[in-house]
Design an enzyme around this catalytic site. Structure first.
Site, PDB file in Angstrom:
ATOM      1  N   LEU A  97      49.635  94.223  86.069  1.00  0.00           N
ATOM      2  CA  LEU A  97      49.130  95.482  85.516  1.00  0.00           C
ATOM      3  C   LEU A  97      48.924  95.384  84.016  1.00  0.00           C
ATOM      4  O   LEU A  97      48.110  96.090  83.440  1.00  0.00           O
ATOM      5  CB  LEU A  97      50.146  96.605  85.782  1.00  0.00           C
ATOM      6  CG  LEU A  97      50.344  97.026  87.227  1.00  0.00           C
ATOM      7  CD1 LEU A  97      51.529  97.982  87.355  1.00  0.00           C
ATOM      8  CD2 LEU A  97      49.077  97.679  87.761  1.00  0.00           C
ATOM      9  N   GLY A  98      49.671  94.537  83.373  1.00  0.00           N
ATOM     10  CA  GLY A  98      49.561  94.411  81.924  1.00  0.00           C
ATOM     11  C   GLY A  98      50.677  93.534  81.398  1.00  0.00           C
ATOM     12  O   GLY A  98      51.499  93.015  82.159  1.00  0.00           O
ATOM     13  N   GLY A 101      55.475  93.212  74.853  1.00  0.00           N
ATOM     14  CA  GLY A 101      56.486  92.399  74.205  1.00  0.00           C
ATOM     15  C   GLY A 101      57.638  92.031  75.122  1.00  0.00           C
ATOM     16  O   GLY A 101      58.310  91.011  74.923  1.00  0.00           O
ATOM     17  N   PHE A 102      57.909  92.853  76.116  1.00  0.00           N
ATOM     18  CA  PHE A 102      59.040  92.591  77.015  1.00  0.00           C
ATOM     19  C   PHE A 102      58.680  91.510  78.030  1.00  0.00           C
ATOM     20  O   PHE A 102      59.512  90.662  78.380  1.00  0.00           O
ATOM     21  CB  PHE A 102      59.412  93.890  77.745  1.00  0.00           C
ATOM     22  CG  PHE A 102      60.668  93.826  78.562  1.00  0.00           C
ATOM     23  CD1 PHE A 102      61.907  94.057  77.982  1.00  0.00           C
ATOM     24  CD2 PHE A 102      60.621  93.539  79.924  1.00  0.00           C
ATOM     25  CE1 PHE A 102      63.076  94.011  78.738  1.00  0.00           C
ATOM     26  CE2 PHE A 102      61.779  93.483  80.687  1.00  0.00           C
ATOM     27  CZ  PHE A 102      63.011  93.717  80.086  1.00  0.00           C
ATOM     28  N   GLY A 103      57.448  91.545  78.480  1.00  0.00           N
ATOM     29  CA  GLY A 103      57.004  90.570  79.481  1.00  0.00           C
ATOM     30  C   GLY A 103      55.853  91.126  80.290  1.00  0.00           C
ATOM     31  O   GLY A 103      55.189  92.069  79.852  1.00  0.00           O
ATOM     32  N   VAL A 105      53.959  93.017  83.577  1.00  0.00           N
ATOM     33  CA  VAL A 105      54.213  94.173  84.441  1.00  0.00           C
ATOM     34  C   VAL A 105      53.359  94.003  85.700  1.00  0.00           C
ATOM     35  O   VAL A 105      52.151  93.761  85.607  1.00  0.00           O
ATOM     36  CB  VAL A 105      53.836  95.493  83.728  1.00  0.00           C
ATOM     37  CG1 VAL A 105      54.235  96.693  84.580  1.00  0.00           C
ATOM     38  CG2 VAL A 105      54.481  95.583  82.350  1.00  0.00           C
ATOM     39  N   LYS A 126      58.615  95.430  85.714  1.00  0.00           N
ATOM     40  CA  LYS A 126      58.518  94.774  84.404  1.00  0.00           C
ATOM     41  C   LYS A 126      59.507  93.624  84.368  1.00  0.00           C
ATOM     42  O   LYS A 126      60.705  93.820  84.591  1.00  0.00           O
ATOM     43  CB  LYS A 126      58.840  95.795  83.315  1.00  0.00           C
ATOM     44  CG  LYS A 126      58.219  95.494  81.985  1.00  0.00           C
ATOM     45  CD  LYS A 126      58.612  96.537  80.956  1.00  0.00           C
ATOM     46  CE  LYS A 126      57.503  97.501  80.663  1.00  0.00           C
ATOM     47  NZ  LYS A 126      57.739  98.270  79.415  1.00  0.00           N
ATOM     48  N   ASP A 221      59.127 104.464  69.245  1.00  0.00           N
ATOM     49  CA  ASP A 221      58.017 103.583  69.619  1.00  0.00           C
ATOM     50  C   ASP A 221      56.876 104.389  70.232  1.00  0.00           C
ATOM     51  O   ASP A 221      56.288 103.986  71.227  1.00  0.00           O
ATOM     52  CB  ASP A 221      58.533 102.509  70.597  1.00  0.00           C
ATOM     53  CG  ASP A 221      57.740 101.210  70.459  1.00  0.00           C
ATOM     54  OD1 ASP A 221      56.960 101.084  69.486  1.00  0.00           O
ATOM     55  OD2 ASP A 221      57.896 100.330  71.319  1.00  0.00           O
TER      56      ASP A 221
END
Ligand SMILES: Nc1ncnc2c1ncn2[C@@H]1O[C@H](COP(=O)(O)OP(=O)(O)OP(=O)(O)O)[C@@H](O)[C@H]1O
Ligand SMILES: [Mg+2]
Length: 430
Positions: A97-98, A101-103, A105, A126, A221
């Site tokens: 899906l996208g 910064g976390f990783g 999805v 995620k 954020d």
């Protein structure tokens, strides 16, 4: 919002911290500071009890998962990695899906056959990039905040997974993705004016819910990529990895390591590390500017004077005559002249250099809601086109000349840069 007291098991000895403190909620206390501060549609936010999580990062993943399971009970599902692999075809790119910064999805689907009792639904999984800049802290902050905060304008966290060094989060699936994709992706259909207003109001309500607590939560954020949209363009805030509790007692701010995203973070926070709810209001103002102009908060592809959206738009926000030069050309004049003017004035107050001049969320919501009925479309009132392709010099108050900046051509999707490239627009500063 659940109000019934539940046995709460604090993470006193074996939890982890976000950068300075992490907090968990005591469900038994649910008091907003004052009713007038809350929009009618916003429910009370439970107050939080500050607790130290400084040890969980050193705990084993099994222990963390056990603690979370005991704390959240059936409210959050403790998934196994193998289950999440199965529902995403081993995190296949077909289900992507996208990426942030976390990783990455990925889309998946859960139902009773995966976990007994779980509601059948599409989910977004995620997956922490173990090599990336974010990690356990952000993951845990997300679980702790979103595990307890329930509101129609916050994305729902369904569960998590914590196995060895793997960290995953499972959310409700938001079919229309992020506001960022709709506003800036080259191939996306332009968002109509009223949809932009609806999104601004929904996101504002999410933020007001966080700020409206006895001990406010500072989101830190707020940006278009963290505003997710359901099938009817209802906005929900996601990503609580940087969220933190607001000041207590007579303190006016909390001091933290500066984190956030370039272009959205309030200047006083960037320069001093002093964080208040007014920092979120600044970011909200930046998003209003993005909705008005269709431009990114920071766009390194543009000429120097136009790279920073706040600086560039400032001289145009005071009058509808000037404002039309910076309105998103993709709206093609299909916007309310009064509505845009009012929104620009709100944005201008939100991005004031002085935090005290920034409005509060309930006022912002009230004004934005009042704009939904306006029908004075620019295209019908001679406000559009704004001498579209010509460069017009406008004499502004401080005597400097600014140019009509919005040739239709220049604004079309050229803000696209690789997500993780250095100095690209809007990436996190850590
Ligand atoms: N619950 C969800 N439903 C549908 N799509 C989602 C969901 N969560 C995230 N996405 C998609 O994945 C993308 C990446 O999200 P993510 O929050 O990881 O990163 P980001 O917000 O783009 O960047 P950053 O790491 O700076 O916050 C989003 O822009 C969105 O398109
Ligand atoms: Mg995000």
């Amino acid at each position: 919002m659940k109000e019934s007291p539940k046995a709460w098991r604090p993470f006193t000895t074996n939890c982890c911290s976000t950068e300075d403190q992490t907090f968990i909620c005591n469900f038994s206390k649910c008091k907003p500071s004052s009713k007038s501060e809350m929009s009618k549609t916003i429910g009370p936010l439970p107050s939080f009890r500050r607790l130290s999580f400084s040890d969980l990062s050193r705990s084993s993943s099994t222990r963390i998962a056990e603690d979370l399971a005991q704390t959240f009970g059936p409210d959050l599902v403790d998934f196994q990695l193998s289950e999440l692999r199965a529902i995403t075809q081993n995190f296949s790119s077909h289900y992507l899906l996208g990426q942030g910064g976390f990783g990455t999805v990925h889309k998946g689907y859960v139902d009773d056959s995966l976990k007994s009792g779980i509601k059948a639904q599409a989910v977004a999984v995620k997956l922490l990039d173990i090599e990336g800049l974010q990690g356990h802290r952000e993951w845990l902050a997300e679980v702790i905040f979103l595990g307890q905060l329930r509101h129609k304008n916050l994305v729902r966290l369904i569960g998590y997974c914590c196995e060895e060094e793997q960290r995953l989060l499972v959310y409700e699936f938001m079919p229309r993705g992020s506001l960022e994709n709709h506003l800036f992706k080259r191939l996306s259909v332009s968002l109509p004016w009223n949809t932009r207003l609806k999104i601004a109001i929904g996101a504002a309500k999410g933020l007001a819910f966080l700020h409206g607590a006895e001990k406010p939560v500072i989101y830190r954020d707020f940006k278009t990529s963290n505003i997710l949209l359901d099938s009817e363009f209802n906005a929900k805030l996601s990503d609580f990895g940087l969220a933190t509790m607001g000041p207590e007692g007579s303190n006016t701010h909390v001091t933290t390591r500066v984190m956030g995203t370039y272009g959205y973070a309030a200047p006083e926070y960037v320069s001093t590390g002093h964080l208040t709810t007014k920092s979120d209001i600044y970011s909200f103002g930046v998003v209003l500017l993005e909705l008005l102009t269709g431009r990114r908060a920071v766009d390194k592809m543009r000429t120097k004077s136009e790279q920073n959206l706040v600086d560039w738009t400032r001289p145009y926000l005071g009058s509808s005559r000037r404002l039309r030069y910076i309105m998103d050309p993709r709206l093609a004049g299909q916007y309310s002249v009064r509505g845009a003017k009012e929104m620009a004035l709100l944005a201008s107050k939100c991005v004031s250099m002085n935090p005290k001049d920034r409005s509060r969320m309930p006022e912002l919501i009230e004004t934005l809601e009042s704009l939904q009925q306006l029908k004075d479309m620019a295209i019908a009132s001679g406000h559009w086109p704004a001498t579209s392709q010509k460069i017009i010099n406008i004499k502004v108050k401080n005597g400097s000349n600014v140019c009509s900046p919005q040739g239709n051509k220049e604004n079309r999707g050229n803000g696209m840069m690789k997500k993780n490239s250095p100095n690209a627009h809007g990436r996190k500063a850590r």
